[in-house]
Design a protein around this motif. Structure first.
Motif, mmCIF file in Angstrom:
data_model
loop_
_atom_site.group_PDB
_atom_site.id
_atom_site.type_symbol
_atom_site.label_atom_id
_atom_site.label_comp_id
_atom_site.label_asym_id
_atom_site.label_seq_id
_atom_site.Cartn_x
_atom_site.Cartn_y
_atom_site.Cartn_z
ATOM 1 N N MET A 1 0.608 -0.782 -0.235
ATOM 2 C CA MET A 1 0.047 -0.155 0.320
ATOM 3 C C MET A 1 0.879 1.734 0.434
ATOM 4 S SD MET A 1 -2.888 1.097 2.626
ATOM 5 C CE MET A 1 -2.495 0.944 3.990
ATOM 6 N N GLU A 2 0.360 2.262 -0.901
ATOM 7 C CA GLU A 2 1.097 3.513 -0.598
ATOM 8 C C GLU A 2 0.254 4.893 -0.269
ATOM 9 O OE1 GLU A 2 4.187 3.523 -1.895
ATOM 10 O OE2 GLU A 2 4.341 1.312 -2.094
ATOM 11 N N LEU A 3 1.071 5.491 0.345
ATOM 12 C CA LEU A 3 0.476 6.922 1.162
ATOM 13 C C LEU A 3 0.772 7.958 0.446
ATOM 14 C CD1 LEU A 3 -0.143 5.616 4.687
ATOM 15 C CD2 LEU A 3 -1.935 5.594 3.401
ATOM 16 N N LEU A 4 -0.317 9.000 0.052
ATOM 17 C CA LEU A 4 0.270 10.214 -0.671
ATOM 18 C C LEU A 4 -0.765 11.234 0.052
ATOM 19 C CD1 LEU A 4 2.231 11.605 -3.194
ATOM 20 C CD2 LEU A 4 0.458 10.948 -4.470
ATOM 21 N N TRP A 5 0.116 12.035 0.346
ATOM 22 C CA TRP A 5 -0.827 13.218 0.866
ATOM 23 C C TRP A 5 -0.398 14.774 -0.378
ATOM 24 C CZ3 TRP A 5 1.266 18.543 2.032
ATOM 25 C CH2 TRP A 5 0.139 18.940 2.941
ATOM 26 N N ILE A 6 -1.946 15.298 -0.493
ATOM 27 C CA ILE A 6 -2.552 16.113 -1.386
ATOM 28 C C ILE A 6 -2.568 17.096 -0.378
ATOM 29 C CG2 ILE A 6 -3.422 16.662 -3.650
ATOM 30 C CD1 ILE A 6 -3.862 13.285 -4.187
ATOM 31 N N PRO A 7 -2.349 18.147 -0.653
ATOM 32 C CA PRO A 7 -2.689 19.451 -0.114
ATOM 33 C C PRO A 7 -4.349 19.996 -0.184
ATOM 34 C CG PRO A 7 -0.419 20.140 -0.521
ATOM 35 C CD PRO A 7 -0.568 18.771 -1.452
ATOM 36 N N GLU A 8 -5.335 20.667 0.080
ATOM 37 C CA GLU A 8 -6.616 20.871 -0.148
ATOM 38 C C GLU A 8 -5.991 21.728 -1.433
ATOM 39 O OE1 GLU A 8 -10.346 23.393 1.627
ATOM 40 O OE2 GLU A 8 -8.356 21.792 3.063
ATOM 41 N N GLY A 9 -6.615 21.907 -2.403
ATOM 42 C CA GLY A 9 -7.106 22.338 -3.714
ATOM 43 C C GLY A 9 -6.372 22.308 -4.680
ATOM 44 N N PHE A 10 -4.847 21.650 -4.862
ATOM 45 C CA PHE A 10 -3.940 20.692 -5.233
ATOM 46 C C PHE A 10 -4.586 20.120 -5.726
ATOM 47 C CE2 PHE A 10 -0.290 18.982 -6.484
ATOM 48 C CZ PHE A 10 0.901 20.091 -5.889
ATOM 49 N N ALA A 11 -3.965 20.082 -7.289
ATOM 50 C CA ALA A 11 -4.248 19.637 -8.411
ATOM 51 C C ALA A 11 -4.212 18.447 -8.257
ATOM 52 C CB ALA A 11 -4.361 19.985 -10.154
ATOM 53 N N HIS A 12 -4.585 17.148 -8.615
ATOM 54 C CA HIS A 12 -4.000 15.438 -8.638
ATOM 55 C C HIS A 12 -4.509 14.539 -9.970
ATOM 56 C CE1 HIS A 12 -6.575 15.729 -5.622
ATOM 57 N NE2 HIS A 12 -7.366 14.501 -5.906
ATOM 58 N N GLY A 13 -4.311 13.892 -9.929
ATOM 59 C CA GLY A 13 -4.294 12.590 -11.085
ATOM 60 C C GLY A 13 -3.525 11.784 -10.548
ATOM 61 N N PHE A 14 -4.072 9.679 -11.206
ATOM 62 C CA PHE A 14 -3.411 9.151 -11.546
ATOM 63 C C PHE A 14 -3.199 8.317 -12.721
ATOM 64 C CE2 PHE A 14 -7.302 7.695 -9.175
ATOM 65 C CZ PHE A 14 -7.999 7.054 -9.536
#
Length: 75
Positions: A1-14
């Motif tokens: 399992m991998e974890l990634l923190w993405i700040p609120e309002g930050f664009a993201h995709g996978f």
């Protein structure tokens, strides 16, 4: 399992490279659809080298009609 923190309002995709994937989100607040924004995955300004090997990705209807990065409605 991998974890990634993405700040609120930050664009993201996978991009899922396996046959299956499970993605879970932990959010700072309740879901607020009116606050959603979408940038097209293949925006030339971002110039992301997605490892697609000739495969056309499956993209949600919402994300398929996203804005370009330069014209995105930012919070």
């Amino acid at each position: 399992m991998e974890l990634l923190w993405i700040p609120e309002g930050f664009a993201h995709g996978f991009l899922v490279l396996s046959d299956t994937a499970e993605v879970l989100y932990k959010t700072t607040n309740l879901y607020y659809p009116e606050g959603e924004r979408s940038i097209v995955w293949d925006d030339p300004t971002l110039n992301i080298a997605w490892p697609l090997d000739g495969i056309t990705p499956s993209v949600s209807a919402k994300d398929a009609v996203g804005s370009s990065f330069l014209s995105a409605d930012l919070p």
